[in-house]
Design a protein around this motif. Sequence first.
Motif, PDB file in Angstrom:
ATOM      1  N   SER A 161       1.099  -0.991  -0.176  1.00  0.00           N
ATOM      2  CA  SER A 161       0.188  -0.063   0.015  1.00  0.00           C
ATOM      3  C   SER A 161       0.905   1.149  -0.122  1.00  0.00           C
ATOM      4  O   SER A 161       2.591   1.282   0.335  1.00  0.00           O
ATOM      5  N   GLY A 162      -0.090   2.591  -0.302  1.00  0.00           N
ATOM      6  CA  GLY A 162       1.013   3.489  -0.153  1.00  0.00           C
ATOM      7  C   GLY A 162      -0.110   4.581   0.789  1.00  0.00           C
ATOM      8  O   GLY A 162      -0.290   4.190   1.644  1.00  0.00           O
ATOM      9  N   GLY A 163      -0.593   5.733  -0.337  1.00  0.00           N
ATOM     10  CA  GLY A 163      -0.717   6.426   1.236  1.00  0.00           C
ATOM     11  C   GLY A 163      -0.556   8.278   0.185  1.00  0.00           C
ATOM     12  O   GLY A 163       0.124   8.554  -0.854  1.00  0.00           O
ATOM     13  N   LEU A 164      -0.917   9.245   0.985  1.00  0.00           N
ATOM     14  CA  LEU A 164      -1.031   9.802   0.568  1.00  0.00           C
ATOM     15  C   LEU A 164       1.172  11.018   1.215  1.00  0.00           C
ATOM     16  O   LEU A 164       1.075  11.932   0.201  1.00  0.00           O
ATOM     17  N   CYS A 165       1.431   9.991   2.169  1.00  0.00           N
ATOM     18  CA  CYS A 165       2.924  10.754   2.055  1.00  0.00           C
ATOM     19  C   CYS A 165       3.723   9.468   0.909  1.00  0.00           C
ATOM     20  O   CYS A 165       4.966  10.588   1.412  1.00  0.00           O
ATOM     21  N   CYS A 166       3.343   9.645   0.446  1.00  0.00           N
ATOM     22  CA  CYS A 166       4.640   8.865  -0.944  1.00  0.00           C
ATOM     23  C   CYS A 166       5.153   9.310  -1.317  1.00  0.00           C
ATOM     24  O   CYS A 166       6.738   9.107  -1.368  1.00  0.00           O
ATOM     25  N   VAL A 167       5.428  10.885  -2.216  1.00  0.00           N
ATOM     26  CA  VAL A 167       5.845  11.500  -2.342  1.00  0.00           C
ATOM     27  C   VAL A 167       7.416  11.460  -1.554  1.00  0.00           C
ATOM     28  O   VAL A 167       8.358  12.018  -2.279  1.00  0.00           O
ATOM     29  N   LYS A 168       6.982  11.559  -0.432  1.00  0.00           N
ATOM     30  CA  LYS A 168       9.286  12.199   0.587  1.00  0.00           C
ATOM     31  C   LYS A 168       8.782  10.995   1.006  1.00  0.00           C
ATOM     32  O   LYS A 168      10.203  10.447   1.747  1.00  0.00           O
ATOM     33  N   TYR A 169       8.452   9.872   1.613  1.00  0.00           N
ATOM     34  CA  TYR A 169       8.462   8.857   2.621  1.00  0.00           C
ATOM     35  C   TYR A 169       8.780   7.530   1.427  1.00  0.00           C
ATOM     36  O   TYR A 169       8.860   6.335   2.138  1.00  0.00           O
ATOM     37  N   GLY A 170       7.944   7.476   0.556  1.00  0.00           N
ATOM     38  CA  GLY A 170       7.440   6.067   0.930  1.00  0.00           C
ATOM     39  C   GLY A 170       6.661   4.958   0.342  1.00  0.00           C
ATOM     40  O   GLY A 170       5.631   5.238   1.146  1.00  0.00           O
ATOM     41  N   VAL A 171       6.442   3.720  -0.234  1.00  0.00           N
ATOM     42  CA  VAL A 171       5.298   3.827  -0.309  1.00  0.00           C
ATOM     43  C   VAL A 171       5.419   2.086   1.271  1.00  0.00           C
ATOM     44  O   VAL A 171       7.448   2.029   1.758  1.00  0.00           O
ATOM     45  N   THR A 172       4.652   0.978   1.361  1.00  0.00           N
ATOM     46  CA  THR A 172       5.119   0.450   2.410  1.00  0.00           C
ATOM     47  C   THR A 172       6.467  -0.542   2.803  1.00  0.00           C
ATOM     48  O   THR A 172       7.108  -0.946   3.461  1.00  0.00           O
ATOM     49  N   ALA A 173       6.406  -1.170   1.545  1.00  0.00           N
ATOM     50  CA  ALA A 173       7.577  -1.937   1.073  1.00  0.00           C
ATOM     51  C   ALA A 173       8.506  -1.527   1.443  1.00  0.00           C
ATOM     52  O   ALA A 173       9.923  -2.269   2.074  1.00  0.00           O
ATOM     53  N   GLU A 174       8.925  -0.058   1.827  1.00  0.00           N
ATOM     54  CA  GLU A 174      10.655   0.753   2.170  1.00  0.00           C
ATOM     55  C   GLU A 174      10.399   0.000   3.528  1.00  0.00           C
ATOM     56  O   GLU A 174      11.450   0.719   4.132  1.00  0.00           O
ATOM     57  N   TYR A 175       9.235  -0.267   4.508  1.00  0.00           N
ATOM     58  CA  TYR A 175       8.829   0.030   5.830  1.00  0.00           C
ATOM     59  C   TYR A 175       9.446  -1.300   6.233  1.00  0.00           C
ATOM     60  O   TYR A 175       9.280  -1.474   7.427  1.00  0.00           O
ATOM     61  N   VAL A 176       9.533  -2.211   5.415  1.00  0.00           N
ATOM     62  CA  VAL A 176       9.558  -3.529   6.144  1.00  0.00           C
ATOM     63  C   VAL A 176      10.817  -4.092   5.650  1.00  0.00           C
ATOM     64  O   VAL A 176      11.108  -4.563   5.237  1.00  0.00           O
ATOM     65  N   LEU A 177      11.261  -4.487   6.907  1.00  0.00           N
ATOM     66  CA  LEU A 177      12.599  -4.499   7.446  1.00  0.00           C
ATOM     67  C   LEU A 177      12.361  -6.480   7.195  1.00  0.00           C
ATOM     68  O   LEU A 177      13.525  -7.029   6.816  1.00  0.00           O
ATOM     69  N   GLY A 178      11.773  -6.601   7.854  1.00  0.00           N
ATOM     70  CA  GLY A 178      11.496  -8.264   8.008  1.00  0.00           C
ATOM     71  C   GLY A 178      10.721  -9.303   8.030  1.00  0.00           C
ATOM     72  O   GLY A 178       9.316  -8.023   9.159  1.00  0.00           O
ATOM     73  N   LEU A 179      10.101 -10.590   8.106  1.00  0.00           N
ATOM     74  CA  LEU A 179       9.043 -11.020   8.351  1.00  0.00           C
ATOM     75  C   LEU A 179       9.006 -12.089   8.840  1.00  0.00           C
ATOM     76  O   LEU A 179       9.887 -13.268   8.387  1.00  0.00           O
ATOM     77  N   ASP A 180       8.044 -12.837   9.692  1.00  0.00           N
ATOM     78  CA  ASP A 180       7.446 -14.385   9.617  1.00  0.00           C
ATOM     79  C   ASP A 180       6.346 -15.041   9.663  1.00  0.00           C
ATOM     80  O   ASP A 180       5.196 -14.131   9.131  1.00  0.00           O
ATOM     81  N   VAL A 181       6.516 -15.789   8.056  1.00  0.00           N
ATOM     82  CA  VAL A 181       5.860 -16.149   7.620  1.00  0.00           C
ATOM     83  C   VAL A 181       5.223 -17.418   7.559  1.00  0.00           C
ATOM     84  O   VAL A 181       6.200 -18.533   7.823  1.00  0.00           O
ATOM     85  N   VAL A 182       4.107 -18.060   7.395  1.00  0.00           N
ATOM     86  CA  VAL A 182       3.920 -19.522   7.304  1.00  0.00           C
ATOM     87  C   VAL A 182       3.107 -19.640   6.028  1.00  0.00           C
ATOM     88  O   VAL A 182       2.865 -19.317   5.235  1.00  0.00           O
ATOM     89  N   LEU A 183       4.394 -21.009   5.586  1.00  0.00           N
ATOM     90  CA  LEU A 183       4.189 -20.928   4.575  1.00  0.00           C
ATOM     91  C   LEU A 183       2.761 -21.671   4.166  1.00  0.00           C
ATOM     92  O   LEU A 183       1.926 -22.527   4.642  1.00  0.00           O
ATOM     93  N   ALA A 184       2.668 -22.357   2.699  1.00  0.00           N
ATOM     94  CA  ALA A 184       1.684 -23.281   2.598  1.00  0.00           C
ATOM     95  C   ALA A 184       1.095 -24.791   2.988  1.00  0.00           C
ATOM     96  O   ALA A 184       0.501 -25.080   3.264  1.00  0.00           O
ATOM     97  N   ASP A 185       2.685 -24.994   3.725  1.00  0.00           N
ATOM     98  CA  ASP A 185       2.694 -26.323   4.106  1.00  0.00           C
ATOM     99  C   ASP A 185       2.632 -26.167   5.169  1.00  0.00           C
ATOM    100  O   ASP A 185       2.981 -27.319   5.947  1.00  0.00           O
ATOM    101  N   GLY A 186       2.650 -24.979   6.205  1.00  0.00           N
ATOM    102  CA  GLY A 186       2.473 -24.952   7.145  1.00  0.00           C
ATOM    103  C   GLY A 186       3.742 -24.647   8.467  1.00  0.00           C
ATOM    104  O   GLY A 186       3.935 -24.266   9.252  1.00  0.00           O
ATOM    105  N   ARG A 187       4.435 -24.470   7.251  1.00  0.00           N
ATOM    106  CA  ARG A 187       6.584 -24.853   7.944  1.00  0.00           C
ATOM    107  C   ARG A 187       6.176 -23.038   8.330  1.00  0.00           C
ATOM    108  O   ARG A 187       5.158 -21.512   7.694  1.00  0.00           O
ATOM    109  N   LEU A 188       6.578 -22.803   9.311  1.00  0.00           N
ATOM    110  CA  LEU A 188       6.413 -21.167   9.539  1.00  0.00           C
ATOM    111  C   LEU A 188       8.370 -21.029   9.323  1.00  0.00           C
ATOM    112  O   LEU A 188       9.569 -21.732   9.566  1.00  0.00           O
ATOM    113  N   MET A 189       8.637 -19.407   8.586  1.00  0.00           N
ATOM    114  CA  MET A 189       9.780 -19.274   7.890  1.00  0.00           C
ATOM    115  C   MET A 189       9.965 -17.587   8.076  1.00  0.00           C
ATOM    116  O   MET A 189       9.033 -16.734   7.920  1.00  0.00           O
ATOM    117  N   SER A 190      11.105 -17.049   9.062  1.00  0.00           N
ATOM    118  CA  SER A 190      12.052 -15.943   8.835  1.00  0.00           C
ATOM    119  C   SER A 190      13.211 -15.411   8.312  1.00  0.00           C
ATOM    120  O   SER A 190      13.699 -15.528   7.249  1.00  0.00           O
TER     121      SER A 190
END
Length: 468
Positions: A161-190
Amino acid sequence: MIMSRIEAAPDEAQGSLTDRLLAGLPSEAVLTDPDVTASYANDMASFCAAGAPAVVVLPRTVEEVQYVMRTATALRVPVVPQGARTGLSGGANATDGCVVLSLTRMDRILEINPVDRVAVVEPGVVNAALSRAVAEHGLAYPPDPSSWEQCTIGGNIGTASGGLCCVKYGVTAEYVLGLDVVLADGRLMSTGRRTAKGVAGYDLTRLFVGSEGSLGVVVRATLALRPLPPRQLVLAAEFASAAAACDAVCRIMAGGHVPSLLELMDRTTVKAVNDLAHMGLPDTTEALLLCAFDTPDPAADLAAVGELCAAAGATEVVPADDTAESELLLKARRLSLTALEAVKGTTMIDDVCVPRSRLGDMLEGVERIAGKYALTIGVCAHAGDGNTHPTVCFDARDPDESRRARESFDEIMALGLELGGTITGEHGVGVLKKEWLAREIGPVGVEMQRQIKQVFDPLGILNPGKLF
C-alpha cells in the motif's frame, strides 16, 4: 493448472474440513454459518467475482495459522488470507469451498524500540493504531493509505500500500524489514532483519510484500520507523486547467522540493466535493493542487512553491497559517472518493501510476475517455509520485452504463501503459487487473512469476485465481 490441482481433492476430504479444523482450533475461531461466512466473501472492489467460503477461521496465534495451513494442505483446500477487506482489486475475495483466513484478531503490537527504530507487530494491527502508538515514542510509521483507520498492516503488506505521504516517505515496501511467514504446508519461515543494514541472501522479504497472500501468510512484521516530523502546513492552489496544475507539479519536483504531500483534484472531483460538502470552491476551478511541507520552516517552502504555482498559471494560491487551517484545506481531498460515490451510487476506482512528466497527458486522456463513454470520471491523484485514481461513477442497476464503466476502466489502464506507467501503484492486481498484469510484464515475466508461485505453493492452494 493451479485450480485443477485444487479441484482434484476428493469429496470426502472436503467434507471433513470443518471437523479437522475444530479438532485443533478453538470453536469460537471457526465460523460455519453460511450467513456469516458470506459476509467475508469479498473486499470493496466492483466487478470482481467472489465465491462462497466453506468456513471462516479467525486465529489468534501463529500456531493456529500453522494448523490451518497444514489442514488445508492435507485436504487440498484453497485458503484465502484476509485483513480488513478494504482492498479495491478483489485480492481478498473468496473462492468456492475455501477457508477464509481472517487475521484481524492477531492485532497485538509486540514491540516498539526507539533505539533500533523498529516496531514488531501482528498482521491484524490497524494502520492508524500503530501510527498513534509509535507517536507516543516520538516516532512515525509513514505509510498512510486512505483507509488507514480501518486497514491492517497485513493487508498493507499484501498489496504494498501507499498513501498521501508517498511523495516524500515512500510506500509500505520501504518500511518492511523482516517477516514471519507461514508457508502453504504450515512451516514457519523468517525473512529479513531488524538491523539498519543487511544483504544476506536473496531479499525474500520484498518478494512477499505485494504478493497478495499468494506465497504465504504473514503472521508477524518488523517495520522501520522514522522520527516524528513537525506538523505540516498546507498550500492550496487553484488552476484554470488541469494541464497548468500538472505543469506546476513538474516545476515543484524539478525545483528540488520535497513536499510531504502533493495532491491533485480535477474539475469533476472538485464539483463533486462542492455538491456534497458545500465547501465554496469556485465553480471556475478546473484543478486544485494541494502541497504540504513538514520541514522546520514550512512557511518558507510553501512560499517558494506558491511562486512556482503562480508561474504555472495558478489563479489563486492560499497558504495555510497553522495546522487547523491546513486540516481544513485537506478536507476536500479526504472527501473526494465519498463525493464521487455520491454522484451515481457506485464507483470503480482505478489506480494507474505514470511518470510525473506524463501526468498532464494522463488527465487529458481520462477526460477524453469520459466523453467517449458518456460517463462521469473524476480524478484525484497523488500527483507527487504520478499515482492517479480515475474514479468511474455509474449506476450499477443500469446494465449498459455498467458495461461502459468497465470498458472505460480498461481503456484507462491501456492509457497508463501507453504513457510508460503501471496498472497499479498501490491497490494491487487481485482479480480486477489480472488480465492486465500479463500485458504489463509480458509472457516471460508471467512465466517466471508462476515458477516462483510453484516454489512456495506447489499445490496452488494460497489465494488461487489472483494475480495471474
